[in-house]
Design an enzyme around this catalytic site. Structure first.
Site, PDB file in Angstrom:
ATOM      1  N   ASP A   1     -16.790   7.877  -2.811  1.00  0.00           N
ATOM      2  CA  ASP A   1     -15.576   7.644  -2.024  1.00  0.00           C
ATOM      3  C   ASP A   1     -15.274   8.921  -1.257  1.00  0.00           C
ATOM      4  OD1 ASP A   1     -13.232   6.565  -1.017  1.00  0.00           O
ATOM      5  OD2 ASP A   1     -12.109   6.722  -2.877  1.00  0.00           O
TER       6      ASP A   1
ATOM      7  N   ARG B   1     -13.951  -7.858   1.125  1.00  0.00           N
ATOM      8  CA  ARG B   1     -12.502  -7.630   1.076  1.00  0.00           C
ATOM      9  C   ARG B   1     -11.765  -8.867   1.595  1.00  0.00           C
ATOM     10  NH1 ARG B   1     -10.721  -2.361   1.194  1.00  0.00           N
ATOM     11  NH2 ARG B   1      -8.695  -3.290   0.748  1.00  0.00           N
TER      12      ARG B   1
ATOM     13  N   HIS C   1      -6.769   0.834  -7.010  1.00  0.00           N
ATOM     14  CA  HIS C   1      -7.076   0.093  -5.782  1.00  0.00           C
ATOM     15  C   HIS C   1      -7.754  -1.215  -6.217  1.00  0.00           C
ATOM     16  CE1 HIS C   1      -7.639  -0.773  -1.700  1.00  0.00           C
ATOM     17  NE2 HIS C   1      -8.392   0.237  -1.302  1.00  0.00           N
TER      18      HIS C   1
ATOM     19  N   ARG D   1       0.890  -1.172   0.000  1.00  0.00           N
ATOM     20  CA  ARG D   1       0.000   0.000   0.000  1.00  0.00           C
ATOM     21  C   ARG D   1       0.925   1.219   0.000  1.00  0.00           C
ATOM     22  NH1 ARG D   1      -5.462   0.837   1.572  1.00  0.00           N
ATOM     23  NH2 ARG D   1      -5.852   2.844   2.577  1.00  0.00           N
TER      24      ARG D   1
ATOM     25  N   GLN E   1      -9.873  -3.670  -3.924  1.00  0.00           N
ATOM     26  CA  GLN E   1     -11.175  -3.100  -3.584  1.00  0.00           C
ATOM     27  C   GLN E   1     -12.183  -3.376  -4.690  1.00  0.00           C
ATOM     28  OE1 GLN E   1     -12.399  -1.190  -0.757  1.00  0.00           O
ATOM     29  NE2 GLN E   1     -14.257  -1.767  -1.860  1.00  0.00           N
TER      30      GLN E   1
ATOM     31  N   CYS F   1     -16.534   2.549  -0.663  1.00  0.00           N
ATOM     32  CA  CYS F   1     -15.469   1.642  -0.221  1.00  0.00           C
ATOM     33  C   CYS F   1     -15.058   1.877   1.227  1.00  0.00           C
ATOM     34  CB  CYS F   1     -14.271   1.753  -1.159  1.00  0.00           C
ATOM     35  SG  CYS F   1     -13.649   3.423  -1.387  1.00  0.00           S
TER      36      CYS F   1
END
Length: 332
Positions: free
Chosen positions: A248, A317, A146, A119, A149, A289
């Site tokens: 988001d 996830r 991402h 990340r 996700q 998300c």
């Protein structure tokens, strides 16, 4: 196109083995995207079947940015498959690429673990890590995408709307808020691969709209899939005929306190409200998300309402991280 994407997401080790790196939602093309969703669904249906699928293996989690969902779901997933995840924060004590170069970090880490999941702050860091690693590298978020996700999101959509991922589904997803955003980019890529219509509802201006390079990539994908990706500045127009309304956070990592008030004012017209949901299809899903800031990117009545599937997304996830790891290792 699928084979070209898979080649771009792979590197060759000194022993001649091909590695699968999951760097964006389009890394493995349409067939790989569907395989990851199907793998996620299979693992979720019968997790006990995969209880030893990662036995005697370790994943290195390299985090430049903190995360609740990403870290906890990944660590739990590796444990549930008989393996282990090692969390390594890339903070001021051990910043990536400073005490030693990324080349050496990648080479050393590859000797210790089966997978590197990172990340990071930039795609340049991630791509350099993947270039020199001799194990699969998985993107857990950078400034360019991402993808894990998105696998969780597509799994959720597939569970709620049968056939949405099939060819000719005529599915539509509308994203609201910051178009210059990693989640937005990978939703665009996934929708373009699947032949969906994707509207990105955002303010005008280069700091708010998707960058030209991602738009160009999506144009190439939709030329094959017959989908459509648009940037739209009218929130109600974007909602029309939408099967999914997605938003988001407006305050991504790196946004200073001084910038927050201006961003709230600029993104305010793109807040997902009951009016926006009413303009979409009657059974449209609401997705975020997470984390969600009620009163910013959506109202409380939307995120806590009956059309919201945000916690289903979060749960998926866990299952999608398992599927991504196993797919990158060629185990599913």
């Amino acid at each position: 196109l699928d084979s070209r994407m898979a080649a771009a997401a792979a590197t060759t080790t000194t022993t001649g083995n091909r590695l699968r790196h999951f760097l964006t939602a389009s890394s493995f093309g349409l067939s790989g995207l569907r395989a990851l969703v199907n793998g996620t669904l299979a693992i979720k249906r019968d997790p006990a079947k995969f209880h030893s699928a990662f036995a005697y293996r370790n994943t290195l989690l390299m985090f430049s940015k903190p995360s609740l969902r990403t870290r906890v779901s990944f660590e739990a997933g590796m444990t549930e498959m008989g393996g282990h995840a090692i969390y390594y924060p890339l903070d001021e004590r051990a910043p990536l690429g400073q005490k030693e170069n990324i080349h050496d970090t990648a080479k050393c880490a590859s000797r210790f673990v089966s997978v590197i999941a990172a990340r990071l702050r930039t795609k340049a860091e991630l791509h350099e890590l993947a270039q020199h690693a001799t194990v699969p590298v998985i993107n857990l978020l950078d400034d360019w995408g991402h993808p894990c996700q998105i696998i969780a999101d597509l799994t959720t959509i597939s569970e709620k709307r049968e056939g949405a991922l099939d060819a000719g589904s005529k599915f539509k997803l509308s994203f609201y808020g910051d178009g210059f955003n990693n989640v937005t980019y990978d939703l665009m890529r996934a929708g373009a691969l699947l032949g969906w219509k994707v509207d990105v509802a955002c303010p005008a201006g280069s700091e708010y709209e998707p960058c030209a390079e991602v738009l160009d990539e999506c144009a190439e994908l939709t030329a094959v899939s017959k989908g459509e990706v648009r940037v739209v500045h009218d929130p109600l127009e974007a909602a029309r005929d939408s099967d999914v309304v997605y938003t988001d956070s407006w305050m991504s990592y790196g946004v200073s306190k001084e910038e927050e008030a201006a961003r709230v004012a600029r993104f305010g017209p793109y807040r997902v409200t009951s009016e926006i949901m009413a303009a979409a299809k009657k059974d449209a899903l609401f997705m975020n998300c997470l984390p969600a800031n009620r009163g910013h990117e959506q109202t409380a009545e939307v995120v806590d309402g009956p059309q919201s599937v945000v916690f289903d997304q979060a749960e998926n996830r866990l299952h999608s991280h398992k599927a991504v790891v196993l797919y990158c290792l060629g185990l599913i």
